[in-house]
Design a protein around this motif. Structure first.
Motif, PDB file in Angstrom:
ATOM      1  N   SER A 221       0.827  -1.195   0.000  1.00  0.00           N
ATOM      2  CA  SER A 221       0.000   0.000   0.000  1.00  0.00           C
ATOM      3  C   SER A 221       0.865   1.250   0.000  1.00  0.00           C
ATOM      4  O   SER A 221       2.097   1.184   0.070  1.00  0.00           O
ATOM      5  CB  SER A 221      -0.916   0.006   1.227  1.00  0.00           C
ATOM      6  OG  SER A 221      -0.142   0.147   2.399  1.00  0.00           O
ATOM      7  N   ALA A 222       0.246   2.408  -0.040  1.00  0.00           N
ATOM      8  CA  ALA A 222       0.971   3.681  -0.094  1.00  0.00           C
ATOM      9  C   ALA A 222       1.776   3.933   1.173  1.00  0.00           C
ATOM     10  O   ALA A 222       2.714   4.729   1.168  1.00  0.00           O
ATOM     11  CB  ALA A 222      -0.002   4.822  -0.324  1.00  0.00           C
ATOM     12  N   THR A 223       1.448   3.259   2.271  1.00  0.00           N
ATOM     13  CA  THR A 223       2.208   3.449   3.515  1.00  0.00           C
ATOM     14  C   THR A 223       3.595   2.827   3.425  1.00  0.00           C
ATOM     15  O   THR A 223       4.474   3.180   4.202  1.00  0.00           O
ATOM     16  CB  THR A 223       1.470   2.828   4.716  1.00  0.00           C
ATOM     17  OG1 THR A 223       1.307   1.432   4.495  1.00  0.00           O
ATOM     18  CG2 THR A 223       0.116   3.485   4.916  1.00  0.00           C
ATOM     19  N   GLY A 224       3.781   1.867   2.505  1.00  0.00           N
ATOM     20  CA  GLY A 224       5.093   1.231   2.343  1.00  0.00           C
ATOM     21  C   GLY A 224       5.269   0.023   3.236  1.00  0.00           C
ATOM     22  O   GLY A 224       6.353  -0.516   3.334  1.00  0.00           O
ATOM     23  N   VAL A 225       4.201  -0.411   3.915  1.00  0.00           N
ATOM     24  CA  VAL A 225       4.274  -1.579   4.800  1.00  0.00           C
ATOM     25  C   VAL A 225       3.465  -2.708   4.178  1.00  0.00           C
ATOM     26  O   VAL A 225       2.321  -2.514   3.774  1.00  0.00           O
ATOM     27  CB  VAL A 225       3.724  -1.228   6.201  1.00  0.00           C
ATOM     28  CG1 VAL A 225       3.772  -2.452   7.102  1.00  0.00           C
ATOM     29  CG2 VAL A 225       4.506  -0.082   6.813  1.00  0.00           C
ATOM     30  N   CYS A 226       4.061  -3.891   4.086  1.00  0.00           N
ATOM     31  CA  CYS A 226       3.382  -5.061   3.527  1.00  0.00           C
ATOM     32  C   CYS A 226       2.230  -5.460   4.439  1.00  0.00           C
ATOM     33  O   CYS A 226       2.399  -5.578   5.662  1.00  0.00           O
ATOM     34  CB  CYS A 226       4.369  -6.213   3.356  1.00  0.00           C
ATOM     35  SG  CYS A 226       3.583  -7.730   2.723  1.00  0.00           S
TER      36      CYS A 226
END
Length: 133
Positions: free
Chosen positions: A120-125
């Motif tokens: 996602s855009a947060t960068g966390v899988c």
């Protein structure tokens, strides 16, 4: 799948028009829809069949009425008026040109190296919780 209309005697009846019941559906005596329940059944010669419109079924439904309760025939539907023609007006070249649409290119999103799903855009899988740069 093809939906076909059935070959039913009720399909030939016009909507909201009383028709002698003996002509369209001969048979045993039947009850009038307008008479109380304690009134005896009427012979088909004394009844009228009326096909009413139904909001959920395009074929409508048929009810039998005695001469005292038969509804009046519906007046014919008025003809739809012809659409009015719009006068042609001169347009400027700016109005004639089609509006330009912005093209937004879809950037490829990063993929988790362990789970092989987009992050996602947060960068966390979302599966393993690993932070992807």
């Amino acid at each position: 799948m093809r939906v076909a209309s059935s070959a039913d005697w009720r399909d030939a009846l016009p909507f909201e028009t009383p028709v002698p019941a003996a002509d369209v559906a001969p048979g045993d005596p039947a009850r009038c829809s307008g008479c109380p329940a304690d009134v005896a059944a009427w012979e088909r010669d004394a009844l009228f069949a009326v096909k009413h419109r139904h909001p959920n079924h395009h074929s409508g439904f048929v009810r039998f009425y005695c001469a005292a309760h038969v509804p009046a025939a519906a007046p014919p539907a008025p003809a739809a008026p012809a659409p009015a023609r719009r006068a042609r007006t001169e347009r400027s070249p700016r109005e004639r040109a089609a509006p330009q649409r912005r093209v937004v290119e879809d950037k490829p999103r990063p993929v988790c190296p362990d789970c092989f799903i987009e992050v996602s855009a947060t960068g966390v899988c979302g599966m393993c919780g690993e932070r992807i740069a």
